[in-house]
Design an enzyme around this catalytic site. Structure first.
Site, PDB file in Angstrom:
ATOM      1  N   ASP A  28     -37.745 -28.657   8.667  1.00 42.62           N
ATOM      2  CA  ASP A  28     -38.533 -28.751   7.425  1.00 42.62           C
ATOM      3  C   ASP A  28     -37.759 -29.595   6.404  1.00 42.62           C
ATOM      4  OD1 ASP A  28     -40.661 -26.031   7.374  1.00 42.62           O
ATOM      5  OD2 ASP A  28     -39.001 -26.016   8.773  1.00 42.62           O
ATOM      6  N   THR A 100     -44.305 -23.509  10.417  1.00 42.12           N
ATOM      7  CA  THR A 100     -42.871 -23.234  10.644  1.00 42.12           C
ATOM      8  C   THR A 100     -42.665 -21.970  11.477  1.00 42.12           C
ATOM      9  OG1 THR A 100     -42.319 -24.288   8.558  1.00 42.12           O
ATOM     10  CG2 THR A 100     -40.645 -22.848   9.487  1.00 42.12           C
TER      11      THR A 100
HETATM   12  N1  LIG Z   1     -47.816 -15.843   3.130  1.00 44.35           N
HETATM   13  C1  LIG Z   1     -47.406 -17.109   3.308  1.00 44.35           C
HETATM   14  N2  LIG Z   1     -46.178 -17.500   2.930  1.00 44.35           N
HETATM   15  C2  LIG Z   1     -45.765 -18.765   3.100  1.00 44.35           C
HETATM   16  N3  LIG Z   1     -46.517 -19.740   3.682  1.00 44.35           N
HETATM   17  C3  LIG Z   1     -47.741 -19.404   4.058  1.00 44.35           C
HETATM   18  C4  LIG Z   1     -48.247 -18.088   3.919  1.00 44.35           C
HETATM   19  N4  LIG Z   1     -49.499 -18.061   4.429  1.00 44.35           N
HETATM   20  C5  LIG Z   1     -49.748 -19.310   4.851  1.00 44.35           C
HETATM   21  N5  LIG Z   1     -48.712 -20.131   4.636  1.00 44.35           N
HETATM   22  C6  LIG Z   1     -48.612 -21.553   4.916  1.00 44.35           C
HETATM   23  O1  LIG Z   1     -49.891 -21.985   5.323  1.00 44.35           O
HETATM   24  C7  LIG Z   1     -49.879 -22.368   6.694  1.00 44.35           C
HETATM   25  C8  LIG Z   1     -51.135 -21.852   7.353  1.00 44.35           C
HETATM   26  O2  LIG Z   1     -51.074 -20.445   7.413  1.00 44.35           O
HETATM   27  P1  LIG Z   1     -51.262 -19.699   8.793  1.00 44.35           P
HETATM   28  O3  LIG Z   1     -50.458 -20.408   9.850  1.00 44.35           O
HETATM   29  O4  LIG Z   1     -50.785 -18.305   8.528  1.00 44.35           O
HETATM   30  O5  LIG Z   1     -52.712 -19.796   9.057  1.00 44.35           O
HETATM   31  C9  LIG Z   1     -48.614 -21.740   7.249  1.00 44.35           C
HETATM   32  O6  LIG Z   1     -48.179 -22.433   8.388  1.00 44.35           O
HETATM   33  C10 LIG Z   1     -47.684 -21.858   6.069  1.00 44.35           C
HETATM   34  O7  LIG Z   1     -47.249 -23.214   5.941  1.00 44.35           O
HETATM   35  P2  LIG Z   1     -45.763 -23.672   6.391  1.00 44.35           P
HETATM   36  O8  LIG Z   1     -45.610 -23.354   7.833  1.00 44.35           O
HETATM   37  O9  LIG Z   1     -45.792 -25.119   6.086  1.00 44.35           O
HETATM   38  O10 LIG Z   1     -44.812 -22.899   5.507  1.00 44.35           O
HETATM   39 MG   LIG Z   2     -43.240 -23.122   4.648  1.00 45.11          MG
HETATM   40 MG   LIG Z   3     -44.315 -26.444   5.724  1.00 49.86          MG
END
Ligand SMILES: Nc1ncnc2c1ncn2[C@@H]1O[C@H](COP(=O)(O)O)[C@@H](O)[C@H]1OP(=O)(O)O
Ligand SMILES: [Mg+2]
Ligand SMILES: [Mg+2]
Ligand SMILES: [Mg+2]
Length: 286
Positions: A28, A100
């Site tokens: 990241d 991630t």
């Molecule tokens: N509670 C959370 N805390 C941090 N990031 C979140 C959260 N919910 C969703 N996200 C971000 O939104 C994306 C889509 O959510 P999900 O995969 O749960 O459907 C995740 O991959 C994450 O992005 P990232 O991976 O870039 O941190």
């Molecule tokens: Mg993130």
């Molecule tokens: Mg991200």
């Protein structure tokens, strides 16, 4: 994409816990520095907002600075509505690694890199790179890059219409809670596909695998949805909060998408599906 694959193959992910159920890895951090340095090298005054913080340390190895461009896209005619856009109207939203949680668990197809471009607060341009597309096949280079510009179209993939006469919904696999589940129950779906990442879920909508992406939670941020919204919109779909209101992506907005995410594929009745969500669920996400 190569930076993300290299961190994984070296095996030292350097995981930091930013918050509850919220990880950051060396991939990241490095991917964000690569994207920030490359964009600022060409556009020094560009407004860029990245998930992993402001561009404080843009010292990167020189071979990380991308200077080439896709000439086939640059050769297309710019839609009239963008001819008069000034620098101050543009904000670029960078999610250097979306999914991630799935990356750390080895669900590598779910990982995307998202670069969204907003003009006067509207998500109009989007790039989704999928570093591990085709990585299991021996006869192709891994990774693909998809783009969309509202008013011009999409490229880098073959759009497929969503399934007919059924409701297949994609949603989170790693950030669920009672409210997220309650919203899904209200939709009486034929199937629910739980995968990681906002980028990957919108790809499912554009490649004919699902009709809607529903996430009744505050967890997504503007960098998660700007690029996916722009590509989906360029193709004729929609992405809003779960009340059907559009998000603004201008530089002063707060990051969390407090109204959740509700996206539908091209040809779906967005409003009709949103109206199936009871108001007591919608009223929690304000
Ligand atoms: N509670 C959370 N805390 C941090 N990031 C979140 C959260 N919910 C969703 N996200 C971000 O939104 C994306 C889509 O959510 P999900 O995969 O749960 O459907 C995740 O991959 C994450 O992005 P990232 O991976 O870039 O941190
Ligand atoms: Mg993130
Ligand atoms: Mg991200
Ligand atoms: Mg993300």
């Amino acid at each position: 994409g190569k930076i993300i694959r290299d961190v994984m193959s070296r095996g030292e992910l350097g995981i930091i816990e930013k918050g509850k159920n919220d990880l950051q890895t060396e991939a990241d951090r490095s991917a964000q520095r690569c994207i920030m340095a490359s964009l600022l090298n060409q556009f020094p005054t560009l407004n860029i907002i990245g998930e992993e913080g402001p561009p404080s340390n843009c010292e990167v190895p020189s071979d990380w600075v991308v200077t080439d461009a896709d000439t086939s896209v640059l050769g297309m005619e710019c839609p009239n509505e963008y001819l008069q856009v000034s620098d101050e109207d543009i904000v670029v939203w960078v999610d250097p690694l979306d999914g991630t949680s799935e990356y750390t668990q080895g669900l590598l197809e779910h990982v995307t890199v998202l670069i969204g471009i907003s003009v006067k607060g509207k998500a109009v341009g989007g790039i989704i790179h999928q570093p591990y597309f085709n990585y299991k096949s021996n006869d192709a280079l891994p990774g693909r890059t998809m783009w969309g510009l509202v008013g011009l179209g999409v490229g880098g993939f073959t759009p497929v219409d969503p399934p007919k006469n059924q409701l297949i919904v994609t949603t989170t696999r790693s950030h669920s809670d009672g409210l997220v589940q309650k919203a899904l129950d209200a939709l009486s779906t034929n199937e629910i596909i739980k995968v990681g990442g906002a980028g990957y879920k919108v790809l499912l909508l554009m490649e004919g695998k699902a009709n809607a992406y529903v996430f009744a939670s505050r967890g997504c941020k503007k960098w998660d949805t700007c690029a996916p919204e722009a590509i989906l919109t360029a193709l004729g779909g929609q992405l809003t909060d779960i009340r059907g209101e559009k998000y603004s992506y201008d530089k002063d907005v707060t990051f969390p998408n407090v109204g959740g995410v509700f996206a539908t594929a091209k040809g779906e009745d967005h409003k009709f599906l949103i109206n199936k969500i009871p108001s007591d669920i919608r009223d929690v996400l304000i």
